[in-house]
Motif scaffolding. Structure first.
Motif, PDB file in Angstrom:
ATOM      1  N   CYS A  25       0.850  -1.175   0.000  1.00 49.97           N
ATOM      2  CA  CYS A  25       0.000   0.000   0.000  1.00 49.97           C
ATOM      3  C   CYS A  25       0.890   1.230   0.000  1.00 49.97           C
ATOM      4  CB  CYS A  25      -0.889  -0.022   1.247  1.00 49.97           C
ATOM      5  SG  CYS A  25      -1.909   1.447   1.478  1.00 49.97           S
ATOM      6  N   VAL A  26       0.515   2.238  -0.799  1.00 52.83           N
ATOM      7  CA  VAL A  26       1.251   3.486  -0.886  1.00 52.83           C
ATOM      8  C   VAL A  26       0.302   4.640  -0.569  1.00 52.83           C
ATOM      9  CG1 VAL A  26       2.451   5.050  -2.481  1.00 52.83           C
ATOM     10  CG2 VAL A  26       2.899   2.585  -2.560  1.00 52.83           C
ATOM     11  N   ASP A  27       0.768   5.568   0.261  1.00 55.40           N
ATOM     12  CA  ASP A  27       0.004   6.780   0.560  1.00 55.40           C
ATOM     13  C   ASP A  27       0.183   7.727  -0.621  1.00 55.40           C
ATOM     14  OD1 ASP A  27      -0.572   9.510   1.432  1.00 55.40           O
ATOM     15  OD2 ASP A  27      -0.674   8.678   3.457  1.00 55.40           O
ATOM     16  N   MET A  28      -0.914   8.088  -1.270  1.00 61.58           N
ATOM     17  CA  MET A  28      -0.844   8.921  -2.469  1.00 61.58           C
ATOM     18  C   MET A  28      -0.372  10.343  -2.162  1.00 61.58           C
ATOM     19  SD  MET A  28      -1.960   7.001  -5.014  1.00 61.58           S
ATOM     20  CE  MET A  28      -2.518   8.195  -6.187  1.00 61.58           C
ATOM     21  N   GLN A  29      -0.572  10.793  -0.949  1.00 58.76           N
ATOM     22  CA  GLN A  29      -0.185  12.151  -0.592  1.00 58.76           C
ATOM     23  C   GLN A  29       1.324  12.275  -0.390  1.00 58.76           C
ATOM     24  OE1 GLN A  29      -2.129  13.749   2.935  1.00 58.76           O
ATOM     25  NE2 GLN A  29      -2.414  15.670   1.835  1.00 58.76           N
ATOM     26  N   THR A  30       1.905  11.263   0.242  1.00 51.97           N
ATOM     27  CA  THR A  30       3.336  11.328   0.553  1.00 51.97           C
ATOM     28  C   THR A  30       4.196  10.509  -0.403  1.00 51.97           C
ATOM     29  OG1 THR A  30       3.268   9.403   2.024  1.00 51.97           O
ATOM     30  CG2 THR A  30       2.791  11.583   3.009  1.00 51.97           C
ATOM     31  N   GLY A  31       3.578   9.556  -1.086  1.00 54.48           N
ATOM     32  CA  GLY A  31       4.331   8.656  -1.952  1.00 54.48           C
ATOM     33  C   GLY A  31       5.050   7.560  -1.189  1.00 54.48           C
ATOM     34  N   LYS A  32       4.854   7.515   0.127  1.00 51.86           N
ATOM     35  CA  LYS A  32       5.547   6.525   0.956  1.00 51.86           C
ATOM     36  C   LYS A  32       4.739   5.244   1.091  1.00 51.86           C
ATOM     37  CE  LYS A  32       8.179   9.882   3.543  1.00 51.86           C
ATOM     38  NZ  LYS A  32       8.511  10.463   4.814  1.00 51.86           N
ATOM     39  N   ARG A  33       5.468   4.151   1.243  1.00 51.51           N
ATOM     40  CA  ARG A  33       4.834   2.861   1.472  1.00 51.51           C
ATOM     41  C   ARG A  33       4.213   2.851   2.861  1.00 51.51           C
ATOM     42  NH1 ARG A  33       8.453  -2.406   0.977  1.00 51.51           N
ATOM     43  NH2 ARG A  33       8.103  -2.184  -1.253  1.00 51.51           N
ATOM     44  N   VAL A  34       2.949   2.454   2.926  1.00 53.73           N
ATOM     45  CA  VAL A  34       2.243   2.332   4.204  1.00 53.73           C
ATOM     46  C   VAL A  34       2.511   0.952   4.798  1.00 53.73           C
ATOM     47  CG1 VAL A  34      -0.021   2.384   5.333  1.00 53.73           C
ATOM     48  CG2 VAL A  34       0.460   3.944   3.421  1.00 53.73           C
ATOM     49  N   PHE A  35       2.437  -0.077   3.971  1.00 52.94           N
ATOM     50  CA  PHE A  35       2.769  -1.434   4.412  1.00 52.94           C
ATOM     51  C   PHE A  35       3.151  -2.278   3.212  1.00 52.94           C
ATOM     52  CE2 PHE A  35      -1.940  -1.546   3.994  1.00 52.94           C
ATOM     53  CZ  PHE A  35      -2.090  -2.559   3.060  1.00 52.94           C
ATOM     54  N   HIS A  36       3.828  -3.367   3.510  1.00 50.17           N
ATOM     55  CA  HIS A  36       4.208  -4.378   2.525  1.00 50.17           C
ATOM     56  C   HIS A  36       4.086  -5.724   3.220  1.00 50.17           C
ATOM     57  CE1 HIS A  36       7.115  -7.179   0.675  1.00 50.17           C
ATOM     58  NE2 HIS A  36       6.631  -6.667  -0.441  1.00 50.17           N
ATOM     59  N   PHE A  37       3.590  -6.722   2.496  1.00 49.17           N
ATOM     60  CA  PHE A  37       3.483  -8.058   3.059  1.00 49.17           C
ATOM     61  C   PHE A  37       3.928  -9.068   2.009  1.00 49.17           C
ATOM     62  CE2 PHE A  37       1.438 -12.089   3.771  1.00 49.17           C
ATOM     63  CZ  PHE A  37       1.737 -12.321   5.096  1.00 49.17           C
ATOM     64  N   GLY A  38       4.648 -10.089   2.470  1.00 46.86           N
ATOM     65  CA  GLY A  38       5.022 -11.192   1.611  1.00 46.86           C
ATOM     66  C   GLY A  38       6.504 -11.149   1.289  1.00 46.86           C
ATOM     67  N   PRO A  39       6.912 -12.083   0.465  1.00 48.19           N
ATOM     68  CA  PRO A  39       6.079 -12.990  -0.310  1.00 48.19           C
ATOM     69  C   PRO A  39       5.703 -14.279   0.440  1.00 48.19           C
ATOM     70  CG  PRO A  39       8.359 -13.178  -1.030  1.00 48.19           C
ATOM     71  CD  PRO A  39       8.320 -12.121   0.038  1.00 48.19           C
ATOM     72  N   ILE A  40       4.535 -14.769   0.071  1.00 47.32           N
ATOM     73  CA  ILE A  40       4.063 -16.095   0.475  1.00 47.32           C
ATOM     74  C   ILE A  40       3.465 -16.735  -0.771  1.00 47.32           C
ATOM     75  CG2 ILE A  40       3.612 -15.462   2.877  1.00 47.32           C
ATOM     76  CD1 ILE A  40       0.602 -15.355   2.161  1.00 47.32           C
ATOM     77  N   ARG A  41       3.236 -18.036  -0.733  1.00 50.27           N
ATOM     78  CA  ARG A  41       2.659 -18.712  -1.905  1.00 50.27           C
ATOM     79  C   ARG A  41       1.167 -18.430  -1.967  1.00 50.27           C
ATOM     80  NH1 ARG A  41       4.488 -21.611  -5.796  1.00 50.27           N
ATOM     81  NH2 ARG A  41       3.270 -23.233  -6.803  1.00 50.27           N
ATOM     82  N   GLY A  42       0.744 -17.869  -3.098  1.00 46.29           N
ATOM     83  CA  GLY A  42      -0.666 -17.534  -3.287  1.00 46.29           C
ATOM     84  C   GLY A  42      -0.933 -17.163  -4.732  1.00 46.29           C
ATOM     85  N   THR A  43      -1.942 -16.327  -4.926  1.00 49.76           N
ATOM     86  CA  THR A  43      -2.287 -15.847  -6.268  1.00 49.76           C
ATOM     87  C   THR A  43      -2.375 -14.328  -6.244  1.00 49.76           C
ATOM     88  OG1 THR A  43      -4.681 -15.869  -5.921  1.00 49.76           O
ATOM     89  CG2 THR A  43      -3.680 -17.934  -6.695  1.00 49.76           C
ATOM     90  N   ASN A  44      -2.337 -13.737  -7.412  1.00 51.22           N
ATOM     91  CA  ASN A  44      -2.449 -12.288  -7.498  1.00 51.22           C
ATOM     92  C   ASN A  44      -3.793 -11.811  -6.954  1.00 51.22           C
ATOM     93  OD1 ASN A  44      -0.974  -9.861  -8.582  1.00 51.22           O
ATOM     94  ND2 ASN A  44      -2.993  -9.592  -9.487  1.00 51.22           N
ATOM     95  N   ASN A  45      -4.880 -12.505  -7.301  1.00 48.58           N
ATOM     96  CA  ASN A  45      -6.198 -12.084  -6.823  1.00 48.58           C
ATOM     97  C   ASN A  45      -6.295 -12.130  -5.300  1.00 48.58           C
ATOM     98  OD1 ASN A  45      -7.350 -11.382  -9.274  1.00 48.58           O
ATOM     99  ND2 ASN A  45      -8.188 -13.421  -9.642  1.00 48.58           N
ATOM    100  N   ILE A  46      -5.714 -13.153  -4.693  1.00 50.22           N
ATOM    101  CA  ILE A  46      -5.700 -13.215  -3.225  1.00 50.22           C
ATOM    102  C   ILE A  46      -4.924 -12.020  -2.676  1.00 50.22           C
ATOM    103  CG2 ILE A  46      -4.705 -14.448  -1.245  1.00 50.22           C
ATOM    104  CD1 ILE A  46      -5.548 -17.058  -2.604  1.00 50.22           C
ATOM    105  N   GLY A  47      -3.792 -11.709  -3.269  1.00 48.21           N
ATOM    106  CA  GLY A  47      -3.008 -10.566  -2.816  1.00 48.21           C
ATOM    107  C   GLY A  47      -3.764  -9.262  -2.935  1.00 48.21           C
ATOM    108  N   GLU A  48      -4.486  -9.072  -4.029  1.00 46.23           N
ATOM    109  CA  GLU A  48      -5.283  -7.852  -4.218  1.00 46.23           C
ATOM    110  C   GLU A  48      -6.362  -7.751  -3.138  1.00 46.23           C
ATOM    111  OE1 GLU A  48      -4.705  -5.507  -6.521  1.00 46.23           O
ATOM    112  OE2 GLU A  48      -3.617  -6.488  -8.145  1.00 46.23           O
ATOM    113  N   PHE A  49      -7.034  -8.862  -2.853  1.00 40.15           N
ATOM    114  CA  PHE A  49      -8.070  -8.914  -1.821  1.00 40.15           C
ATOM    115  C   PHE A  49      -7.475  -8.598  -0.450  1.00 40.15           C
ATOM    116  CE2 PHE A  49     -10.100 -11.689   1.431  1.00 40.15           C
ATOM    117  CZ  PHE A  49     -11.373 -11.150   1.445  1.00 40.15           C
ATOM    118  N   LEU A  50      -6.393  -9.283  -0.105  1.00 39.49           N
ATOM    119  CA  LEU A  50      -5.773  -9.068   1.208  1.00 39.49           C
ATOM    120  C   LEU A  50      -5.249  -7.640   1.354  1.00 39.49           C
ATOM    121  CD1 LEU A  50      -3.822 -12.431   1.642  1.00 39.49           C
ATOM    122  CD2 LEU A  50      -5.950 -11.732   2.785  1.00 39.49           C
ATOM    123  N   ALA A  51      -4.759  -7.060   0.284  1.00 34.40           N
ATOM    124  CA  ALA A  51      -4.255  -5.682   0.350  1.00 34.40           C
ATOM    125  C   ALA A  51      -5.370  -4.707   0.720  1.00 34.40           C
ATOM    126  CB  ALA A  51      -3.627  -5.287  -0.980  1.00 34.40           C
TER     127      ALA A  51
END
Length: 136
Positions: A25-51
């Motif tokens: 996740c990136v804060d659009m106002q600051t351009g800074k990363r809010v959080f990052h998770f992974g990698p773990i074994r999964g799918t792109n759709n799962i990652g989008e949902f979890l994000a």
């Protein structure tokens, strides 16, 4: 177009399907990363949902109510709205962690009323979402 600076942008990346998956996740106002998770074994759709769910939960925890969330995944937005991840990912010891996180995210959605707008990122007109991992 809304003031996209008052937003968080989320995105996921996965090498293979399934494969090593991560999201951020990136804060659009600051351009800074809010959080990052992974990698773990999964799918792109799962990652989008979890994000999206991760962003919602963090906003609730921090009392943030003046932001929206942008995602470029229609599937993930529908899954969040329905409070159910419709993944077809099969259980294996390697996918156990991702499926456990999906289960926890679904429970969170069903037990929390906190919601902020989740909007579709218009990639065609705006370019890649700022949380993109740049691996295309």
């Amino acid at each position: 177009m809304e003031d996209i600076r008052l937003a968080w942008a989320v995105d996921a990346a996965c090498s293979g399907n399934p494969g090593p998956m991560e999201y951020q996740c990136v804060d659009m106002q600051t351009g800074k990363r809010v959080f990052h998770f992974g990698p773990i074994r999964g799918t792109n759709n799962i990652g989008e949902f979890l994000a999206i769910v991760h962003a919602l939960a963090l906003m609730e925890k921090r009392g943030i109510k003046d932001r929206v969330i942008y995602s470029d995944s229609v599937n993930a937005q529908i899954w969040v709205q329905k409070q159910q991840c419709k993944t077809k990912l099969e259980y294996t010891p390697e996918t156990e962690r991702a499926l456990e996180l999906v289960r926890r995210a679904e429970i969170w959605l069903k037990t929390h009323s906190f919601r902020v707008p989740i909007l579709k990122w218009d990639t065609k007109n705006w370019g890649e979402i700022p949380a993109d991992f740049g691996r295309k």
